[in-house]
Design a protein around this motif. Structure first.
Motif, mmCIF file in Angstrom:
data_model
loop_
_atom_site.group_PDB
_atom_site.id
_atom_site.type_symbol
_atom_site.label_atom_id
_atom_site.label_comp_id
_atom_site.label_asym_id
_atom_site.label_seq_id
_atom_site.Cartn_x
_atom_site.Cartn_y
_atom_site.Cartn_z
ATOM 1 N N SER A 289 -13.447 8.683 -4.512
ATOM 2 C CA SER A 289 -14.227 8.826 -3.203
ATOM 3 C C SER A 289 -15.051 7.150 -3.180
ATOM 4 C CB SER A 289 -15.504 9.556 -3.474
ATOM 5 O OG SER A 289 -16.121 9.578 -4.757
ATOM 6 N N HIS A 290 -15.162 6.538 -4.357
ATOM 7 C CA HIS A 290 -15.568 5.274 -4.195
ATOM 8 C C HIS A 290 -14.887 4.181 -3.618
ATOM 9 C CE1 HIS A 290 -12.962 5.003 -7.921
ATOM 10 N NE2 HIS A 290 -12.873 3.738 -7.624
ATOM 11 N N ARG A 291 -13.345 4.551 -3.213
ATOM 12 C CA ARG A 291 -12.682 3.518 -2.683
ATOM 13 C C ARG A 291 -13.038 3.191 -1.303
ATOM 14 N NH1 ARG A 291 -6.410 4.017 -4.647
ATOM 15 N NH2 ARG A 291 -6.946 3.820 -6.783
ATOM 16 N N PRO A 292 -13.082 2.045 -0.537
ATOM 17 C CA PRO A 292 -13.479 2.060 0.854
ATOM 18 C C PRO A 292 -12.385 2.482 1.594
ATOM 19 C CG PRO A 292 -12.408 -0.290 -0.205
ATOM 20 C CD PRO A 292 -12.326 0.945 -1.371
ATOM 21 N N ARG B 220 -6.596 -1.097 5.860
ATOM 22 C CA ARG B 220 -6.471 -0.237 4.515
ATOM 23 C C ARG B 220 -6.306 0.997 4.799
ATOM 24 N NH1 ARG B 220 -6.427 -0.903 -0.862
ATOM 25 N NH2 ARG B 220 -7.503 0.469 -1.881
ATOM 26 N N LEU B 221 -5.440 1.441 4.130
ATOM 27 C CA LEU B 221 -4.855 2.803 4.225
ATOM 28 C C LEU B 221 -5.491 3.834 3.104
ATOM 29 C CD1 LEU B 221 -1.204 2.183 5.107
ATOM 30 C CD2 LEU B 221 -3.001 2.741 6.640
ATOM 31 N N ALA C 207 -4.304 5.140 9.188
ATOM 32 C CA ALA C 207 -5.537 5.315 8.724
ATOM 33 C C ALA C 207 -6.756 6.288 8.945
ATOM 34 C CB ALA C 207 -6.226 3.783 8.707
ATOM 35 N N ARG C 208 -6.696 6.603 10.090
ATOM 36 C CA ARG C 208 -7.794 7.738 10.772
ATOM 37 C C ARG C 208 -6.936 9.064 10.413
ATOM 38 N NH1 ARG C 208 -8.492 3.966 14.760
ATOM 39 N NH2 ARG C 208 -7.207 4.550 16.026
ATOM 40 N N GLN D 195 0.893 -1.134 -0.059
ATOM 41 C CA GLN D 195 0.016 -0.011 0.114
ATOM 42 C C GLN D 195 0.979 1.238 0.150
ATOM 43 O OE1 GLN D 195 -3.730 0.080 2.276
ATOM 44 N NE2 GLN D 195 -2.836 -1.890 3.373
ATOM 45 N N LEU D 196 1.960 1.396 0.768
ATOM 46 C CA LEU D 196 2.792 2.372 0.850
ATOM 47 C C LEU D 196 3.709 2.814 -0.649
ATOM 48 C CD1 LEU D 196 4.525 1.945 4.372
ATOM 49 C CD2 LEU D 196 2.838 3.496 3.608
ATOM 50 N N ALA D 197 3.882 1.550 -1.025
ATOM 51 C CA ALA D 197 4.712 1.503 -2.513
ATOM 52 C C ALA D 197 3.821 2.282 -3.553
ATOM 53 C CB ALA D 197 5.168 0.057 -2.906
ATOM 54 N N ARG D 198 2.592 2.092 -3.507
ATOM 55 C CA ARG D 198 1.483 2.619 -4.523
ATOM 56 C C ARG D 198 1.554 4.082 -4.546
ATOM 57 N NH1 ARG D 198 -1.671 -2.008 -3.574
ATOM 58 N NH2 ARG D 198 -3.070 -0.835 -2.016
ATOM 59 N N GLN D 199 2.232 4.903 -3.529
ATOM 60 C CA GLN D 199 2.225 6.121 -3.503
ATOM 61 C C GLN D 199 3.700 6.559 -3.436
ATOM 62 O OE1 GLN D 199 0.640 8.226 -0.013
ATOM 63 N NE2 GLN D 199 2.605 8.216 1.211
#
Length: 382
Positions: A379-382, A361-362, A329-330, A126-130
């Motif tokens: 916005s559609h992402r969880p 989930r981040l 995540a918060r 997840q971190l790698a995607r950014q």
């Protein structure tokens, strides 16, 4: 046994079992309280309620409070028993029982939820995607580095921690992992200053400094350059009452273990910056010396000093396995612009971390291919 002896024994037995509840009732009445014994006749006799009532009775029993310290003191003198959470070692060292239990039980996971590897790999992806890199820092528990201070039968010529197996799996999966186990073992052979406090679960300031140097070196190898902040430092002293000593619920015994004086490197003018390029996730090993005495001298401060830049942090005592990621995540704004996340946790949390090792989930901010800038997640992402 004679008839007279039998009667005497019976009378003694009845006195032992009847005097404490009578004494308890008399004390409660004298204090103007309703006798706790009467609660048995006013509640539904379910197993959960009976257990709760029994626990409450144990906590409020005047007999237990009067007798328990004497019994515990005798146990300590005869058996070196210092309580449920404490193991007494050699030369005045104390050990946290879960630390030792982790080494004994080893790396055996009942489910994916218990195995850290899936959660760590998911977090890294997840971190790698950014475009954010991850460095993992498993902290050795004190008995992994000082087993001979726990028992004379322990060898000091090798490391027996099950964490080494997890670290090998992490490296095979491409996770940058700092090996403090062998580093601390080597430092111990050459340095006289202990890497851990004798009566505390945590490392010494010198160990925190060594860990920060290793993390900073790894960051540079990953292509993350140093900043340009020149911090001023000074050596300061602080006196700590060990957290393991505080776990001993016997005042007479706890008083035998005096506080320890530590010398730490305090980073002057250090302030956390939420917009910093480096984020530290950690537990009490990141908190000690940092937000408590002497302050600005813990692992986070030493890392900022080595990287020559401010860092942001999320610290949760005992919660570095899952709670810090849930907190992140918060607070998604902390992820903006981060080049590096340093994730520190003590090795016992591999098995006993609060909330285990859940997938979290981040709300990642993905980079724009055109501009290389961070964009808010759709916005559609969880």
């Amino acid at each position: 046994m004679s008839r007279r002896a039998q009667i005497s024994f019976a009378v003694f037995f009845l006195a032992v079992i009847s005097v404490p509840p009578l004494w308890q009732t008399a004390v409660e009445v004298a204090r103007g309280n309703r006798p706790q014994l009467l609660e048995l006749f006013s509640m539904s006799p379910t197993s959960s309620r009976l257990r709760a009532w029994e626990h409450s009775l144990e906590e409020t029993s005047v007999t237990a409070k009067a007798v328990r310290p004497w019994i515990q003191h005798v146990w300590f003198r005869l058996l070196h028993y210092a309580g449920e959470k404490v193991l007494t070692g050699r030369e005045g060292w104390l050990f946290y029982r879960p630390d030792v239990r982790y080494l004994v039980e080893g790396e055996a996971f009942d489910s994916t939820h218990d195995d850290p590897l899936p959660a760590i790999l998911d977090f890294q992806q997840q971190l790698a995607r950014q475009g954010t890199r991850l460095i993992l820092v498993p902290i050795p528990g004190k008995p992994s580095i000082y087993p001979d201070k726990l028992t004379a039968r322990a060898a000091t010529n090798g490391i027996r921690s099950p964490t080494l197996s997890l670290m090998a799996r992490l490296r095979s999966a491409g996770v940058a992992t700092i090996d403090l186990f062998h580093a601390f073992h080597q430092i111990r052979q050459t340095e006289q200053t202990p890497l851990y406090l004798r009566r505390d679960t945590h490392w010494s300031p010198q160990a925190a400094e060594a860990a920060a140097k290793m993390v900073a070196a790894q960051a540079r190898e990953m292509g993350i350059p140093n900043g340009n902040v020149s911090y001023q430092v000074r050596r300061v002293f602080a006196r700590r009452i060990g957290d393991i000593a505080k776990m001993i619920q016997i005042p007479e015994v706890a008083s035998l273990y005096a506080g320890e004086e530590v010398q730490a490197l305090q980073v002057m003018g250090l302030q956390e910056d939420p917009s910093a390029e480096v984020l530290v996730l950690g537990d009490s090993f990141s908190r000690i010396y940092q937000t408590d005495e002497p302050k600005a001298a813990g692992f986070i401060a030493q890392l900022a000093l080595e990287l020559r830049m401010p860092v942001a942090s999320i610290v949760n005592d005992g919660g570095a396995s899952t709670l810090v990621r849930q907190d992140l995540a918060r607070r998604p704004q902390l992820l903006r612009g981060k080049k590096l996340v340093v994730w520190e946790f003590v090795e016992r949390d591999i098995r006993y971390g609060t909330e285990g090792w859940k997938l979290v989930r981040l709300p990642i901010f993905e980079r724009s291919p055109a501009q290389g800038e961070a964009l808010d997640p759709p916005s559609h992402r969880p």
